[in-house]
Design a protein around this motif. Structure first.
Motif, PDB file in Angstrom:
ATOM      1  N   ILE A   1      30.075  64.163-104.239  1.00 25.44           N
ATOM      2  CA  ILE A   1      29.467  63.390-103.144  1.00 25.44           C
ATOM      3  C   ILE A   1      31.025  63.889-102.792  1.00 25.44           C
ATOM      4  O   ILE A   1      30.969  64.842-100.939  1.00 25.44           O
ATOM      5  CB  ILE A   1      28.915  62.120-103.775  1.00 25.44           C
ATOM      6  N   GLN A   2      32.142  63.365-102.678  1.00 25.75           N
ATOM      7  CA  GLN A   2      33.232  63.471-101.693  1.00 25.75           C
ATOM      8  C   GLN A   2      34.011  64.697-101.509  1.00 25.75           C
ATOM      9  O   GLN A   2      34.120  65.171-100.515  1.00 25.75           O
ATOM     10  CB  GLN A   2      34.707  62.660-101.997  1.00 25.75           C
ATOM     11  N   LEU A   3      33.299  66.106-102.406  1.00 22.06           N
ATOM     12  CA  LEU A   3      34.225  67.812-101.691  1.00 22.06           C
ATOM     13  C   LEU A   3      32.983  68.154-101.579  1.00 22.06           C
ATOM     14  O   LEU A   3      33.701  68.363-100.022  1.00 22.06           O
ATOM     15  CB  LEU A   3      34.070  68.467-103.436  1.00 22.06           C
ATOM     16  N   LEU A   4      31.312  67.549-101.505  1.00 20.04           N
ATOM     17  CA  LEU A   4      30.620  67.612-100.012  1.00 20.04           C
ATOM     18  C   LEU A   4      30.940  67.682 -98.474  1.00 20.04           C
ATOM     19  O   LEU A   4      30.922  67.881 -97.777  1.00 20.04           O
ATOM     20  CB  LEU A   4      29.074  67.317-100.631  1.00 20.04           C
ATOM     21  N   LEU A   5      31.497  66.484 -98.731  1.00 24.73           N
ATOM     22  CA  LEU A   5      31.718  65.787 -97.771  1.00 24.73           C
ATOM     23  C   LEU A   5      32.949  66.323 -97.060  1.00 24.73           C
ATOM     24  O   LEU A   5      32.685  66.879 -96.032  1.00 24.73           O
ATOM     25  CB  LEU A   5      32.181  64.186 -97.908  1.00 24.73           C
ATOM     26  N   GLU A   6      34.174  65.840 -97.800  1.00 22.69           N
ATOM     27  CA  GLU A   6      35.103  66.873 -97.454  1.00 22.69           C
ATOM     28  C   GLU A   6      35.384  68.285 -96.689  1.00 22.69           C
ATOM     29  O   GLU A   6      36.093  68.657 -96.071  1.00 22.69           O
ATOM     30  CB  GLU A   6      36.985  66.447 -98.378  1.00 22.69           C
ATOM     31  N   HIS A   7      34.344  69.382 -97.404  1.00 24.81           N
ATOM     32  CA  HIS A   7      34.486  70.556 -97.716  1.00 24.81           C
ATOM     33  C   HIS A   7      33.348  71.492 -96.192  1.00 24.81           C
ATOM     34  O   HIS A   7      33.013  71.704 -95.810  1.00 24.81           O
ATOM     35  CB  HIS A   7      34.395  71.553 -98.373  1.00 24.81           C
ATOM     36  N   GLY A   8      32.476  69.104 -95.270  1.00 21.86           N
ATOM     37  CA  GLY A   8      31.470  69.815 -94.584  1.00 21.86           C
ATOM     38  C   GLY A   8      30.473  70.736 -95.059  1.00 21.86           C
ATOM     39  O   GLY A   8      30.344  70.975 -94.707  1.00 21.86           O
ATOM     40  N   VAL A   9      30.277  70.866 -96.807  1.00 21.86           N
ATOM     41  CA  VAL A   9      28.883  71.573 -97.899  1.00 21.86           C
ATOM     42  C   VAL A   9      27.817  71.233 -96.853  1.00 21.86           C
ATOM     43  O   VAL A   9      27.518  69.632 -97.254  1.00 21.86           O
ATOM     44  CB  VAL A   9      29.163  71.838 -98.527  1.00 21.86           C
ATOM     45  N   TYR A  10      26.391  71.857 -96.906  1.00 23.53           N
ATOM     46  CA  TYR A  10      25.052  71.342 -96.036  1.00 23.53           C
ATOM     47  C   TYR A  10      24.918  71.510 -97.530  1.00 23.53           C
ATOM     48  O   TYR A  10      25.236  72.412 -98.704  1.00 23.53           O
ATOM     49  CB  TYR A  10      25.399  72.717 -95.334  1.00 23.53           C
TER      50      TYR A  10
END
Length: 467
Positions: free
Chosen positions: A281-290
């Motif tokens: 979840i943090q990686l999705l958020l930090e990298h702005g991934v859809y």
């Protein structure tokens, strides 16, 4: 079986030559003269803002000119007026994950499933169901490019097309290993070197694709298959970004997802099948991934044979879905039905759907950018109607109806880099608008009750679409 596959390959080869001639017969009617005004309904504009009661939307030259509450502006004389009192006004929906050249039949029992007539009918079924834009992947490049160009040129009355073209994967990787060699050569690009990456990205960029799609999935312990190396995945991502193309990935495991995000992927269009953890979840958020969960496709994998038969008998399925696809599913043949007899596979798919629902809720609560995609083209995932199944499943997962609607409008347009023209009902956007009965914020099933579809300022006669 070999004879059937050969017939299908030959049918695919004919698609390029047939599309242009066939679609000339389907020219849209003339554009609206003098403008259009929609008034009196409740507008949910796709931005996430509260609804606007007694809305007025002024349309001219294919785009939205003004949006205001009735009484706060003037409706010009001479425009055509659509009275929307008691109805809800929405942006046209965007399905970010479809496979147009695949027919939802599963068995591939007939070449008709792959012919232009079926593809065009399903595109019109999308429009019938309010899906004014579809994004399609894993398609033969020449065929899908021609279809996209024909729609842009007004040669066909159908949903707008955004495209990836062939999907990039490992040599012998998913989905190439499940396809006849000649089909795999058209629907995939199998990557084994930096040179192959360069050639493929140049080819896709020259075709003006909207995105690049890559498979980073090696299967599971029971059924493993080749997967791209991390170095080649990074090369694909970097070269895509170098030509200003976003790139999405199908991933299999949780570790695949994390590696893809760290490598610079822009979107996850399917997976993982296991549960997300806090690090993901943090990686999705930090990298702005859809993030796209494709729950309609996940649900289809869990259906029992009798449930599929009941689905095929539903009035709106019979009315809007290609007869070739219904006939194929009714035969109960092919890999899709073989898996129904595998108790281990059935259990796996049920757990995967539970994880998809759980993952979507976790991601949405954390603020990850959620987009709607159905996987239409997978067996029994029907074009157009499956978008409404996806909205229902999003709400079932725990998203609010407003979150689900925004995922299928504004955020979907952002993901595809189309947000300057699509995704919301605001001044300057293309006039892709739906009028529905009921309030989808109270009952998301109201999105199925479509009264009017407007695409690029043209009022669509939905009753004629599927004739």
């Amino acid at each position: 079986m070999l004879k059937t596959l050969t017939t299908i390959v030959l049918a695919l080869a004919l698609v390029v030559s047939v599309f242009f001639a066939y679609t000339k017969k389907l020219r849209s009617g003339p554009s609206l003269a003098g403008g259009l005004a929609i008034r009196g309904g409740t507008l949910i504009d796709g931005t996430g803002r509260p609804p606007l009661d007694n809305a007025v939307i002024l349309i001219a030259d294919g785009s939205i000119k003004q949006v205001f509450r009735e009484g706060d502006g003037l409706i010009p004389k001479g425009v055509r007026i659509i009275e929307a009192g008691g109805q809800t006004i929405l942006p046209g929906f965007i399905d970010c994950n479809t496979h147009l050249m695949i027919g939802s039949g599963g068995a591939a029992s007939s070449a008709a499933e792959f012919m232009p007539e079926r593809v065009l009918r399903d595109l019109r079924a999308c429009l019938f169901w309010g899906v004014t834009t579809v994004h399609t992947t894993a398609d033969p490049l020449a065929s899908i490019s021609r279809l996209r160009d024909n729609e842009r040129d007004g040669l066909i009355n159908a949903s707008r097309i955004s495209m990836d073209g062939p999907v990039l994967t490992a040599v012998g990787g998913y989905p190439a290993l499940f396809l006849p060699a000649m089909v795999a050569a058209e629907a995939t690009r199998q990557i084994d070197s930096v040179e192959a990456v360069k050639k493929s990205i140049e080819e896709l960029a020259a075709a003006s694709v909207n995105m690049v799609n890559v498979v980073y999935d090696g299967g599971n312990q029971e059924n493993s298959y080749p997967k791209l190396s991390p170095a080649l995945l990074k090369e694909i991502i970097d070269q895509s970004h170098a030509v200003n193309l976003r790139i999405s990935a199908r991933v299999g495991s949780l570790s695949d997802l994390k590696e893809a995000i760290r490598a610079g992927i822009d979107g996850i269009d399917q997976g993982p099948f296991d549960a997300l953890d806090e690090e993901a979840i943090q990686l999705l958020l930090e990298h702005g991934v859809y993030y796209c969960s494709n729950m309609a496709a996940g649900q289809s994998a869990t259906l029992e044979v009798n449930e599929i038969d009941a689905l095929l008998q539903q009035e709106m399925v019979r009315r809007t879905i290609s007869p070739d696809i219904r006939d194929s599913l009714a035969k109960h043949s092919g890999y899709y039905f073989e898996l129904k007899n595998d108790s281990v596979a059935r259990g796996y798919f049920r757990e995967a759907l539970r994880n998809r629902l759980h993952n979507l809720k976790l991601a949405a609560d954390a603020g990850v950018k959620i987009v709607l995609g159905t996987g239409a083209g997978d067996p029994a995932v029907f074009y157009g109607i499956s978008l409404h199944d996806e909205l229902r499943l999003m709400v079932q997962a725990g998203l609010s109806p407003m979150q689900a609607l925004v995922a299928g409008t504004r955020t979907a347009a952002e993901y595809l880099n189309l947000n300057s023209t699509l995704g919301t009902v605001e001044a300057g956007r293309a006039a892709n608008i739906l009028l529905i009965d009921g309030d989808p914020l109270q009952d998301i099933a109201a999105t199925r009750k479509i009264r009017q579809v407007i695409k690029d300022a043209q009022v669509i006669d939905t009753e004629q679409l599927l004739q």
